[in-house]
Design an enzyme around this catalytic site. Structure first.
Site, PDB file in Angstrom:
ATOM      1  N   CYS A 175      50.208  71.015 104.073  1.00 50.87           N
ATOM      2  CA  CYS A 175      51.228  71.866 104.703  1.00 50.87           C
ATOM      3  C   CYS A 175      50.765  73.329 104.745  1.00 50.87           C
ATOM      4  CB  CYS A 175      52.576  71.703 103.999  1.00 50.87           C
ATOM      5  SG  CYS A 175      53.945  72.372 104.993  1.00 50.87           S
ATOM      6  N   HIS A 177      53.175  65.750 104.370  1.00 52.34           N
ATOM      7  CA  HIS A 177      53.238  65.754 102.897  1.00 52.34           C
ATOM      8  C   HIS A 177      52.942  64.359 102.350  1.00 52.34           C
ATOM      9  CE1 HIS A 177      54.736  69.832 101.953  1.00 52.34           C
ATOM     10  NE2 HIS A 177      55.180  69.789 103.192  1.00 52.34           N
ATOM     11  N   GLU A 182      51.989  63.510  99.525  1.00 49.67           N
ATOM     12  CA  GLU A 182      52.436  63.340  98.129  1.00 49.67           C
ATOM     13  C   GLU A 182      53.820  62.695  98.057  1.00 49.67           C
ATOM     14  OE1 GLU A 182      52.459  66.091  99.798  1.00 49.67           O
ATOM     15  OE2 GLU A 182      54.148  67.376  99.216  1.00 49.67           O
TER      16      GLU A 182
END
Ligand SMILES: [Mn+2]
Length: 250
Positions: free
Chosen positions: A112, A216, A218
């Protein structure tokens, strides 16, 4: 030995929940690093360059995390009305870390804001606000309230490292950004596009691992294993860097 992965952090100003300024990031960044085999180490964005130089040799890899907007002066522009919160101390910290990356070729993964900072550090520019500068039917902030919910497709670019890791097929991604890469930094290529032409990642083939995505992963790796491959490949590169560095040190 697990490779040590430095993760940059956000500053949280005093608010209704705390009277103290704090540094931190979403826990899922650290969990992703651990699941991939790394040891996470959080790096405060103090803007203290001596601290950066002291800590950098401890790192086997660097993960640039999400956060506020880079100061547009860093890429030669005035602040656009659509530009959001800026943290100049964090900008200084991350740009100093990336200067060290250039010299050491430390494996580096951007997410990001990390994608955007990587582009800025290597000489590219950003769109300061997609909705006011490049209106699009896609909602690139669509996952803000539900980070693990994919809201648009990402198309990996053939023959990139990202495509080798994710596969060539379009893949659903979350999206929590209002800025994006505009002019791509010299030495980098776009590794993924959204369907509206927004850059969804960049990478350089001139380094062992220098890759970033705008989404993202994660928040996605635990439900879609393809996204875990990014963290695994990054941590493997960090382990290889550590092995080479130790060999030289001996
Ligand atoms: Mn997006």
């Amino acid at each position: 030995m697990r490779p040590v992965i430095g993760l940059t952090t956000s500053s949280f100003l005093p608010d209704s929940a705390s009277s103290m300024e704090r540094y931190g990031i979403a826990a899922v960044y650290c969990r992703a690093v651990v699941v991939a085999g790394g040891a996470p180490l959080l790096l405060p964005g103090l803007g203290d360059l001596e601290a950066v130089h002291a800590v950098f040799p401890l790192l086997d890899g660097l993960l640039l995390t999400g956060g506020p907007d880079a100061h547009p002066a860093r890429y030669g522009q005035a602040i656009h009305p659509g530009c959001g919160r800026i943290d100049e101390a964090r900008d200084s910290t991350e740009l100093a870390l990336l200067e060290q990356v250039k010299a050491s070729r430390l494996p580096t993964f951007g997410i990001c804001r990390g994608n955007q900072m990587l582009n800025v550090a290597f000489g590219g520019t950003l769109i300061q606000d997609i909705s006011s500068e490049r209106p699009t039917p896609l909602d690139h902030r669509g996952s803000d309230l539900e980070p693990s919910r994919p809201v648009h497709l990402v198309r990996p670019v053939a023959h990139t490292r990202l495509a080798a890791l994710l596969g060539a097929d379009p893949i659903p991604a979350n999206s929590m950004h209002h800025q994006a890469v505009d002019r791509v930094a010299p030495g980098f290529v776009v590794n993924a596009w959204a369907e509206d032409g927004t850059v969804e990642g960049i990478e350089s083939g001139e380094y062992p691992f220098l890759l970033a995505v705008q989404c993202h992963p994660e928040h996605l790796f635990s439900s879609e294993s393809r996204w875990l491959r990014l963290f695994e490949s990054f941590v493997q590169a960090a382990a290889a860097h550590a092995a080479a560095h130790r060999a030289v040190a001996v």
